[in-house]
Design an enzyme around this catalytic site. Structure first.
Site, PDB file in Angstrom:
ATOM      1  N   LEU A   1       0.539 -59.052  -8.127  1.00 12.10           N
ATOM      2  CA  LEU A   1      -0.391 -60.080  -8.625  1.00 12.10           C
ATOM      3  C   LEU A   1      -0.677 -59.571 -10.109  1.00 12.10           C
ATOM      4  O   LEU A   1      -1.964 -59.854 -10.436  1.00 12.10           O
ATOM      5  CB  LEU A   1      -1.291 -60.756  -7.819  1.00 12.10           C
ATOM      6  CG  LEU A   1      -1.032 -61.366  -6.367  1.00 12.10           C
ATOM      7  CD1 LEU A   1      -2.027 -61.882  -5.908  1.00 12.10           C
ATOM      8  CD2 LEU A   1      -0.034 -62.933  -7.072  1.00 12.10           C
TER       9      LEU A   1
ATOM     10  N   CYS B   1      16.938 -54.235 -10.120  1.00 12.16           N
ATOM     11  CA  CYS B   1      16.746 -55.066  -9.017  1.00 12.16           C
ATOM     12  C   CYS B   1      16.629 -56.638  -9.147  1.00 12.16           C
ATOM     13  O   CYS B   1      17.428 -57.555  -8.998  1.00 12.16           O
ATOM     14  CB  CYS B   1      16.350 -54.480  -8.006  1.00 12.16           C
ATOM     15  SG  CYS B   1      16.838 -52.920  -7.290  1.00 12.16           S
TER      16      CYS B   1
HETATM   17  N1  LIG Z   1      17.664 -48.889  -8.031  1.00  9.68           N
HETATM   18  C1  LIG Z   1      16.808 -49.218  -7.081  1.00  9.68           C
HETATM   19  O1  LIG Z   1      15.402 -49.207  -7.335  1.00  9.68           O
HETATM   20  C2  LIG Z   1      17.218 -50.042  -5.964  1.00  9.68           C
HETATM   21  C3  LIG Z   1      16.338 -50.202  -4.824  1.00  9.68           C
HETATM   22  C4  LIG Z   1      16.870 -50.721  -3.608  1.00  9.68           C
HETATM   23  C5  LIG Z   1      18.319 -51.228  -3.856  1.00  9.68           C
HETATM   24  N2  LIG Z   1      18.989 -50.879  -4.733  1.00  9.68           N
HETATM   25  C6  LIG Z   1      20.337 -51.262  -4.478  1.00  9.68           C
HETATM   26  O2  LIG Z   1      21.384 -50.009  -4.224  1.00  9.68           O
HETATM   27  C7  LIG Z   1      22.551 -50.070  -4.993  1.00  9.68           C
HETATM   28  C8  LIG Z   1      22.695 -48.904  -5.832  1.00  9.68           C
HETATM   29  O3  LIG Z   1      21.786 -48.975  -6.991  1.00  9.68           O
HETATM   30  P1  LIG Z   1      21.224 -47.959  -7.932  1.00  9.68           P
HETATM   31  O4  LIG Z   1      20.198 -48.238  -8.680  1.00  9.68           O
HETATM   32  O5  LIG Z   1      21.141 -46.533  -7.014  1.00  9.68           O
HETATM   33  O6  LIG Z   1      22.738 -47.738  -8.795  1.00  9.68           O
HETATM   34  P2  LIG Z   1      23.201 -46.680  -9.746  1.00  9.68           P
HETATM   35  O7  LIG Z   1      24.121 -47.331 -10.937  1.00  9.68           O
HETATM   36  O8  LIG Z   1      22.149 -45.711 -10.308  1.00  9.68           O
HETATM   37  O9  LIG Z   1      24.121 -45.712  -8.823  1.00  9.68           O
HETATM   38  C9  LIG Z   1      25.324 -46.114  -8.246  1.00  9.68           C
HETATM   39  C10 LIG Z   1      26.221 -44.980  -8.364  1.00  9.68           C
HETATM   40  O10 LIG Z   1      27.760 -45.307  -7.670  1.00  9.68           O
HETATM   41  C11 LIG Z   1      28.712 -44.417  -8.264  1.00  9.68           C
HETATM   42  N3  LIG Z   1      29.656 -45.093  -7.959  1.00  9.68           N
HETATM   43  C12 LIG Z   1      30.344 -46.345  -8.182  1.00  9.68           C
HETATM   44  N4  LIG Z   1      31.361 -46.633  -7.569  1.00  9.68           N
HETATM   45  C13 LIG Z   1      31.781 -45.463  -6.694  1.00  9.68           C
HETATM   46  C14 LIG Z   1      32.909 -45.256  -5.728  1.00  9.68           C
HETATM   47  N5  LIG Z   1      33.891 -45.928  -5.392  1.00  9.68           N
HETATM   48  N6  LIG Z   1      32.581 -43.918  -5.151  1.00  9.68           N
HETATM   49  C15 LIG Z   1      31.581 -43.191  -5.436  1.00  9.68           C
HETATM   50  N7  LIG Z   1      30.527 -43.414  -6.200  1.00  9.68           N
HETATM   51  C16 LIG Z   1      30.627 -44.646  -6.915  1.00  9.68           C
HETATM   52  C17 LIG Z   1      28.341 -44.546  -9.719  1.00  9.68           C
HETATM   53  O11 LIG Z   1      29.078 -43.637 -10.316  1.00  9.68           O
HETATM   54  C18 LIG Z   1      26.960 -44.604  -9.925  1.00  9.68           C
HETATM   55  O12 LIG Z   1      26.487 -43.124  -9.815  1.00  9.68           O
HETATM   56  C19 LIG Z   1      22.531 -51.620  -5.799  1.00  9.68           C
HETATM   57  O13 LIG Z   1      23.214 -52.324  -4.836  1.00  9.68           O
HETATM   58  C20 LIG Z   1      20.990 -51.817  -5.928  1.00  9.68           C
HETATM   59  O14 LIG Z   1      20.739 -53.375  -5.932  1.00  9.68           O
HETATM   60  C21 LIG Z   1      18.620 -50.357  -5.640  1.00  9.68           C
END
Ligand SMILES: NC(=O)c1ccc[n+]([C@@H]2O[C@H](COP(=O)([O-])OP(=O)(O)OC[C@H]3O[C@@H](n4cnc5c(N)ncnc54)[C@H](O)[C@@H]3O)[C@@H](O)[C@H]2O)c1
Length: 436
Positions: free
Chosen positions: A253, A263
Site C-alpha cells: 500500500l 513479474c
Molecule cells: N525474478 C523474479 O523475481 C521471479 C519471481 C517468481 C517467479 N519468477 C518466474 O520465474 C521464471 C524465471 O524468471 P527469472 O527472473 O529467473 O528469469 P531469468 O531471465 O533471470 O532467467 C532465466 C534463465 O533461463 C535460461 N534458459 C532459457 N532457456 C533455457 C534452457 N532451455 N535450458 C537452460 N537454461 C535456459 C536463460 O539463459 C536465463 O539465464 C519466470 O517464469 C518468472 O516469471 C520470477
C-alpha cells in the site's frame, strides 16, 4: 536428493543455491555459457544480497554445480526444475512459452528412472499438461510426473523469501511426486511453512492470481494517492488507516510511480489474456494494467509540471533506476518510461543507481550516468527520486541543494517529509501528500 535446475537466472540460481543449502545435491544448468563460466568463477550474474556467499559455501561443500550440459544432471536427478524465463510474447502479451517447451524437450531426451519434472517458472494454466504431453510424446516409456511449484520469492529479499516462505504451493495429482516434493522441502515444512497441496492447474493459477492481486493493491493505492492530492489528504495516513484492518493488511500500500519489474507487468497481462481466451475476462486486472501503464508517463508529466511545465534544455537528475531497491533488474522499471518521456520533452537526464546502471545502459539512450547521488544532482534543475534505495534515504540534503541549479525535488517514493524539505528550502513534490 539430486536436483537439476534448468535455467540459472534470478529464480533458478536462488532456488538451486537454497536447495543445496538444505543438503540436496543441485546442478544449475543454463544455455548461456557466459553465465555458467561466471558462476564457476564465483561471479554472480545478478545482484542479490547474500547470494554470492550462499553459492560459494555450497560449491565449497560439494553440493552445488554449474554446467551448460543438461543431459548428465537430468539423467541423475530425482527432480528436475524448469526455471527458465516466460516473458511476454511480442505482439499479443501472452506468456512466451518457447523456453519452457524447449526445456521440456531437452529434459525428455535425458530422463532416466522415475523423475519429477517441476515447473517453477510462472506459466499459464494448462502449461503443465503441455509439458507432460511433450515429454510423453518424445519418451512414451519414461516414468515421470509433472508438478507445478510456482515461486513467490521477491528480488532483493530472494534468499530469505525462499527459506522462509509464507507457503509452498505444490500442484500435482500424483502421490509419488507429492512425496518427492515433500522430501525436497522438508526443512521448510519442519519449520512450519505451510505446504499447500493442490491440483496442477490450481497451482498454476494461484501464482497469477497472487501477482494480479498485489498489482491491484498497488494500483488501488496509487489512484487513491491521486485523489489525496486533489482533496488535500495524505495517502500514507490513508494507507495506514486502512492497512491496520487485518482484512486489508498494510503491505503493498505504498503509493509510487507504478509497478514494474520482471513479474507483475507480464503476469497481469498473461492472466488477462488467458481469462479472455477462456471467456471469463478479468475486468479488474484489465483496468489495473491500463491504469499502471498510464501512470509511468504521468509521473514524467508530474516532474515536468514542477519545472513550470517545460523541461526543454533543462537537466533532470534521476536517483534510482531499478524497479525496486536491492536488485539490478531493470525489466519494466518505471524509470524507463519516465526518462524517455522527459527526453521526449527536451530534457537532459543524468541518472544514478547503486546497481542498475550497467543494465540501464543497454536499455536507455542519451542518459548521462553519475558516480554518486551528489554528482548526479550537480547543476540539475530538478531531482527526482524514482527508486527508494536506502542510500537515498539519508542524503546530505544541504550538500545536494548547493550543487543543484534549482532546489527542486520530486520524490516519487515519499521517502522524505514535506515539512523537512520545505524547512531546508526545497520546492518538494511527492505522491499523494500535500506539497511544500
Ligand atoms: N525474478 C523474479 O523475481 C521471479 C519471481 C517468481 C517467479 N519468477 C518466474 O520465474 C521464471 C524465471 O524468471 P527469472 O527472473 O529467473 O528469469 P531469468 O531471465 O533471470 O532467467 C532465466 C534463465 O533461463 C535460461 N534458459 C532459457 N532457456 C533455457 C534452457 N532451455 N535450458 C537452460 N537454461 C535456459 C536463460 O539463459 C536465463 O539465464 C519466470 O517464469 C518468472 O516469471 C520470477
Amino acid at each position: 536428493m539430486r536436483v537439476a535446475m534448468i535455467g540459472s537466472g534470478y529464480v533458478g540460481l536462488v532456488s538451486g543455491a537454497c536447495f543445496a543449502d538444505f543438503g540436496h545435491v543441485v546442478t544449475c544448468v543454463d544455455t548461456d555459457p557466459a553465465k555458467i563460466d561466471a558462476l564457476k568463477r564465483g561471479v554472480m550474474p545478478i545482484y542479490e544480497p547474500g547470494l554470492a556467499e550462499l553459492v560459494a559455501k555450497n560449491v565449497e561443500e560439494g553440493r552445488l554445480f554449474f554446467t551448460t550440459d543438461l543431459a548428465g544432471p537430468v539423467a541423475e536427478a530425482e527432480s528436475v526444475f524448469i526455471a527458465v524465463g516466460t516473458p511476454s510474447r511480442r505482439g499479443d502479451g501472452h506468456a512466451d512459452l518457447s523456453y519452457v517447451h524447449q526445456a521440456a524437450r531437452d529434459i525428455a531426451a535425458a530422463i532416466t528412472g522415475y523423475t519429477v519434472v517441476v515447473t517453477k517458472s510462472t506459466v499459464p494454466v494448462g502449461t503443465g499438461d503441455e509439458v507432460e504431453r511433450i515429454i510423453r510424446e518424445a519418451r512414451p516409456d519414461a516414468e515421470f510426473a509433472v508438478v507445478s511449484n510456482p515461486e513467490f520469492l521477491r528480488e532483493g529479499a530472494a534468499i530469505s523469501d525462499f527459506k522462509r516462505p509464507d507457503r509452498i504451493v505444490i500442484g500435482t495429482e500424483d502421490a509419488r511426486a507429492r512425496e518427492v516434493m515433500t522430501e525436497l522441502y522438508r526443512p521448510l515444512y519442519l519449520n512450519q511453512s505451510p505446504l499447500v497441496m493442490v491440483g496442477r492447474r490450481t497451482a498454476e493459477l494461484i501464482k497469477y492470481a497472487g501477482n494480479a492481486f498485489l498489482a491491484t493493491k498497488i494500483t488501488f493505492i496509487n489512484e487513491i494517492a491521486d485523489l489525496c492530492e486533489k482533496v488535500g489528504a495524505n495517502v500514507q495516513e490513508v494507507a495506514r488507516g486502512i492497512g491496520l484492518d487485518n482484512r486489508i493488511g498494510s503491505k503493498f500500500l505504498h503509493a509510487g510511480p507504478g509497478y514494474g519489474g520482471s513479474c507483475f507487468p507480464k503476469d497481469t497481462l498473461a492472466l488477462m489474456k488467458t481469462a479472455q481466451d477462456y471467456d471469463a475476462p478479468t475486468r479488474i486486472v484489465e483496468t489495473v494494467v491500463a491504469v499502471n501503464d498510464q501512470r509511468k508517463r504521468a509521473m514524467a508529466r508530474k516532474i515536468i509540471a514542477v519545472c513550470d511545465g517545460n523541461v526543454r534544455g533543462k537537466r533532470i537528475a534521476i536517483l534510482g533506476l531499478t524497479f525496486k531497491p536491492n536488485t539490478d533488474d531493470m525489466r519494466e522499471a518505471p524509470s524507463l518510461a519516465i526518462i524517455t518521456a522527459l527526453q521526449d520533452a527536451g530534457a537532459t537526464v543524468t541518472a544514478y543507481d547503486p546497481e542498475g546502471m550497467e543494465q540501464a545502459r543497454t536499455m536507455l539512450g542519451g542518459v548521462e550516468y553519475a558516480t554518486d547521488p551528489y554528482t548526479c544532482a550537480k547543476d540539475a534543475d530538478a531531482l527526482a527520486i524514482v527508486t527508494e534505495w536506502d542510500a537515498f534515504r539519508a542524503l546530505d540534503l544541504d550538500r545536494i541543494k548547493t550543487t543543484m541549479k534549482a532546489p527542486v525535488v520530486i520524490d516519487l517514493r515519499n521517502i522524505y517529509r514535506p515539512e523537512d524539505m520545505s524547512r531546508r528550502g526545497f520546492t518538494y513534490v511527492s505522491v499523494g501528500r500535500l506539497n511544500s
